[in-house]
Design a protein around this motif. Structure first.
Motif, PDB file in Angstrom:
ATOM      1  N   GLY A   1      58.609  57.377   0.579  1.00 16.32           N
ATOM      2  CA  GLY A   1      59.810  57.726  -0.178  1.00 16.32           C
ATOM      3  C   GLY A   1      60.508  58.939   0.404  1.00 16.32           C
ATOM      4  O   GLY A   1      61.737  58.970   0.531  1.00 16.32           O
ATOM      5  N   LYS A   2      59.724  59.958   0.761  1.00 18.42           N
ATOM      6  CA  LYS A   2      60.304  61.159   1.372  1.00 18.42           C
ATOM      7  C   LYS A   2      60.914  60.842   2.735  1.00 18.42           C
ATOM      8  O   LYS A   2      61.987  61.353   3.078  1.00 18.42           O
ATOM      9  N   THR A   3      60.250  60.000   3.502  1.00 17.39           N
ATOM     10  CA  THR A   3      60.761  59.615   4.816  1.00 17.39           C
ATOM     11  C   THR A   3      62.080  58.851   4.690  1.00 17.39           C
ATOM     12  O   THR A   3      63.032  59.121   5.433  1.00 17.39           O
ATOM     13  N   ILE A   4      62.145  57.924   3.763  1.00 19.95           N
ATOM     14  CA  ILE A   4      63.383  57.169   3.551  1.00 19.95           C
ATOM     15  C   ILE A   4      64.507  58.103   3.127  1.00 19.95           C
ATOM     16  O   ILE A   4      65.654  57.952   3.568  1.00 19.95           O
ATOM     17  N   PHE A   5      64.208  59.082   2.292  1.00 13.29           N
ATOM     18  CA  PHE A   5      65.227  60.040   1.871  1.00 13.29           C
ATOM     19  C   PHE A   5      65.749  60.835   3.052  1.00 13.29           C
ATOM     20  O   PHE A   5      66.965  61.012   3.217  1.00 13.29           O
ATOM     21  N   VAL A   6      64.863  61.334   3.914  1.00 17.17           N
ATOM     22  CA  VAL A   6      65.275  62.138   5.063  1.00 17.17           C
ATOM     23  C   VAL A   6      66.108  61.293   6.027  1.00 17.17           C
ATOM     24  O   VAL A   6      67.160  61.731   6.516  1.00 17.17           O
TER      25      VAL A   6
END
Length: 149
Positions: free
Chosen positions: A84-89
């Motif tokens: 989720g954090k990777t997709i956000f970045v």
């Protein structure tokens, strides 16, 4: 020597009191078929059945199963959180860097198209008005003017 003697029980000698030999007789007060037991089985939930299995499985196996489930759950939570954090970045970077680049690229393409259009207009003007700028440039360079076909 010991001599064995069979002693018969008095309860076997007397006939027991029970139902008559009537064929239509049914035992309605039997302990086997009570409605109370049926209701207890219907009220039992899946969680009750699983918790009842606790006594069957040894403690070492229960601990192993529990630790395996806990480890798997923590890995799944970590994986979902990280993805989720990777997709956000990635999506934020694409928006902050990609949108301005796309606008600049589109503007550059528009400028190239305008330059092509201007060159086409100039060449069209030379075809309509022969002997203007193109003929003068050719004479200045030492070339003779060629007639248009």
């Amino acid at each position: 020597m010991v001599e064995l003697v069979e002693v018969e029980d008095e309860s076997f000698e007397t006939k027991q009191v029970g139902p008559s030999d009537d064929e239509d007789y049914t035992d309605t007060e039997s302990e086997i078929s009570t409605d109370d037991e049926d209701n207890v089985l219907e009220d039992e939930t899946l969680a009750d059945r699983i918790s009842a299995l606790k006594d069957i499985i040894p403690p070492a196996t229960r601990n192993y199963i529990s630790s395996t489930i806990d480890a798997t759950t923590s890995w799944i939570k970590f994986g979902l959180s990280f993805s989720g954090k990777t997709i956000f970045v990635v999506s934020t970077s694409a928006l902050l860097l990609g949108v301005p680049w796309a606008l600049a690229f589109a503007e550059e393409q528009q400028m190239v198209e305008m330059e092509k259009e201007m060159k086409m207009r100039e060449s069209g003007q030379e075809l309509l008005n022969p002997g203007t700028a193109g003929a003068l440039n050719a004479q200045l360079n030492g070339q003779a003017a060629k007639p248009a076909l």
